[in-house]
Design an enzyme around this catalytic site. Sequence first.
Site, PDB file in Angstrom:
ATOM      1  N   SER A 204      19.964  58.446  17.290  1.00 39.67           N
ATOM      2  CA  SER A 204      18.885  57.484  17.488  1.00 39.67           C
ATOM      3  C   SER A 204      17.640  58.197  17.982  1.00 39.67           C
ATOM      4  O   SER A 204      17.677  59.352  18.383  1.00 39.67           O
ATOM      5  CB  SER A 204      19.311  56.422  18.502  1.00 39.67           C
ATOM      6  OG  SER A 204      19.528  57.019  19.762  1.00 39.67           O
ATOM      7  N   ILE A 207      15.295  55.980  23.638  1.00 36.38           N
ATOM      8  CA  ILE A 207      15.228  54.611  24.145  1.00 36.38           C
ATOM      9  C   ILE A 207      14.393  54.615  25.423  1.00 36.38           C
ATOM     10  O   ILE A 207      13.291  54.079  25.468  1.00 36.38           O
ATOM     11  CB  ILE A 207      16.637  54.048  24.404  1.00 36.38           C
ATOM     12  CG1 ILE A 207      17.471  54.082  23.118  1.00 36.38           C
ATOM     13  CG2 ILE A 207      16.540  52.604  24.934  1.00 36.38           C
ATOM     14  CD1 ILE A 207      18.899  53.633  23.305  1.00 36.38           C
ATOM     15  N   SER A 209      14.147  57.720  27.231  1.00 33.57           N
ATOM     16  CA  SER A 209      13.951  59.148  27.534  1.00 33.57           C
ATOM     17  C   SER A 209      12.734  59.703  26.798  1.00 33.57           C
ATOM     18  O   SER A 209      12.187  59.046  25.909  1.00 33.57           O
ATOM     19  CB  SER A 209      15.205  59.934  27.127  1.00 33.57           C
ATOM     20  OG  SER A 209      15.368  59.908  25.727  1.00 33.57           O
ATOM     21  N   THR A 213      17.626  62.818  19.902  1.00 32.49           N
ATOM     22  CA  THR A 213      17.942  63.903  18.963  1.00 32.49           C
ATOM     23  C   THR A 213      17.165  63.747  17.667  1.00 32.49           C
ATOM     24  O   THR A 213      16.685  64.737  17.101  1.00 32.49           O
ATOM     25  CB  THR A 213      19.455  63.937  18.684  1.00 32.49           C
ATOM     26  OG1 THR A 213      20.138  64.239  19.899  1.00 32.49           O
ATOM     27  CG2 THR A 213      19.795  65.005  17.658  1.00 32.49           C
ATOM     28  N   ASP A 266      18.912  50.059  29.609  1.00 37.40           N
ATOM     29  CA  ASP A 266      19.973  50.615  28.759  1.00 37.40           C
ATOM     30  C   ASP A 266      21.296  50.314  29.461  1.00 37.40           C
ATOM     31  O   ASP A 266      21.871  51.162  30.115  1.00 37.40           O
ATOM     32  CB  ASP A 266      19.763  52.122  28.568  1.00 37.40           C
ATOM     33  CG  ASP A 266      20.650  52.695  27.473  1.00 37.40           C
ATOM     34  OD1 ASP A 266      21.264  51.912  26.726  1.00 37.40           O
ATOM     35  OD2 ASP A 266      20.726  53.932  27.364  1.00 37.40           O
ATOM     36  N   SER A 274      26.632  50.134  21.329  1.00 35.45           N
ATOM     37  CA  SER A 274      25.661  50.870  20.521  1.00 35.45           C
ATOM     38  C   SER A 274      26.251  52.190  20.031  1.00 35.45           C
ATOM     39  O   SER A 274      26.224  52.505  18.839  1.00 35.45           O
ATOM     40  CB  SER A 274      24.395  51.137  21.336  1.00 35.45           C
ATOM     41  OG  SER A 274      23.531  52.038  20.687  1.00 35.45           O
TER      42      SER A 274
END
Length: 506
Positions: A204, A207, A209, A213, A266, A274
């Site tokens: 993904s 979110i 951070s 990646t 999160d 997820s």
Amino acid sequence: MSEPMAPLSACRLGLDTHQEPTIYLRHDSPVCRSEGFSALSRVMVRTERKHLIATLNMVTSNLLMPGEIGFSESAWKRMELREGNSVWLSHPKPVQSLSYLRAKVFGSELSQEQLREIIDDIVAGRYADVHLAAFITACASDKLSIREITDLTRAMVDSGSQIEWGLPQVVDKHCVGGLPGNRTTPIIVSILAAAGLTMPKTSSRAITSPAGTADTMETLTNVSLSLEQMRSVVEQEGGCLAWGGSVRLSPSDDLLIQVERALDIDSEGQLIASVLSKKIAAGATHVVIDIPVGETAKVRSQESAQALADNFKAVASTLGLTVHTLLTDGSQPIGRGIGPALEARDILSVLQNKKDMPTDLRQRAAEVAGAMLDLINDLPEGEGYKQALRILESGAAWEKFQAICKAQGGLKTPPIAPYRYELIAQKTGIVDQINNRKLAKVAKLAGAPADLAAGVDMHCKLGDKIDLNQPLLTIHAESSGELSYAVDYLEDHSDIIHIIAGREPS
């Protein structure tokens, strides 16, 4: 449902409303009077070829001419419109699953069918961002039972594409995050693919951070692969490094992530759903999950980490997935770079065995890859780690990484930010504490992850001896304004890197 007497004329307004389709009508539009529409109404929008549900905003100026309907960029593109196309509006059918959402807000436990209906409606575009935010908040903290998390995971898997590889073993990994840097995935994929394992890695975007990646890999190669392209790369090289959103694996998750990012939430239950939904949809059979633990990481105690690990295993077991968890050190960033391009630089230095590579990133990647090799090959504990290091040292992982990037469209050079600021030590001593959360905040204020070259470069680690005027970190930004925001925050939070007088810890 009634329809307006005459169609409206489509007008592209060029407004970015992110993922939410939005339409615009004049406040004196006859359609609003006849249909009873008001600001924030959910409206069914139709042309001769397409339809969607959008959120209505009202215009009180002359931005629109009488008889026109304005479209945000997301709505315009989804409807595949041209200027002047005829558009009809009507009331959408009531969304039954919103009653289940309201029940969850008040603490009710939802059934498998109720959760499935919610996810189906999310994917179908029947939920506005405000509804997504309510669902995320209602499920936050410990408000989902293990059974609900399992059912939510199933529903998310079924909402999108699924890949079947026809192999007995397909491996994957995930880090729950909260630790700046720690960009081990591209290194791990290269090691395991070079070892002969199959690792179709979908990741993904960030979110909460400064980089995910997919953001980091985007500075090195194409990550927007179709399902067919992904399958081709994996069949050719044994692994890939793709953005999960481009192959529609668990598409509901991608929609939820956009709102989670805005809320900076999160939660544990949705985290598990997820992660596992993406792994199952990608065809994985074995997954290693890295859970960093530290005072300023996402998971702050060994007890919380073990509970999360147990929940991952419980849900995975029910869904037929083999999961191995690693509780790792989350007391400080891994690697030097924090932000897409800076983390990409660290990845390349480890794969290329450069003398100045961040050894902690190399070690963490080898530990996770080694855990998978132990799991798959039933090796004595620690043998996989040694094998992973040998693959890195031999250059086989670097060769595999280059081959994967070539198969995905070619290896690129990460961008470099033009604006920088260096934080200088104001005293001598020992680095006693590094605040991960505040460091991540600095990197985001500098522009990461949207600005790929932005972020923070660390020049010290816990326990390092620090001299007066020694550089502690460097902020990288693509604009002077964002650099100023990051510097102002840094100056207001002098405890990000804490230095104490005394000896180096034993």
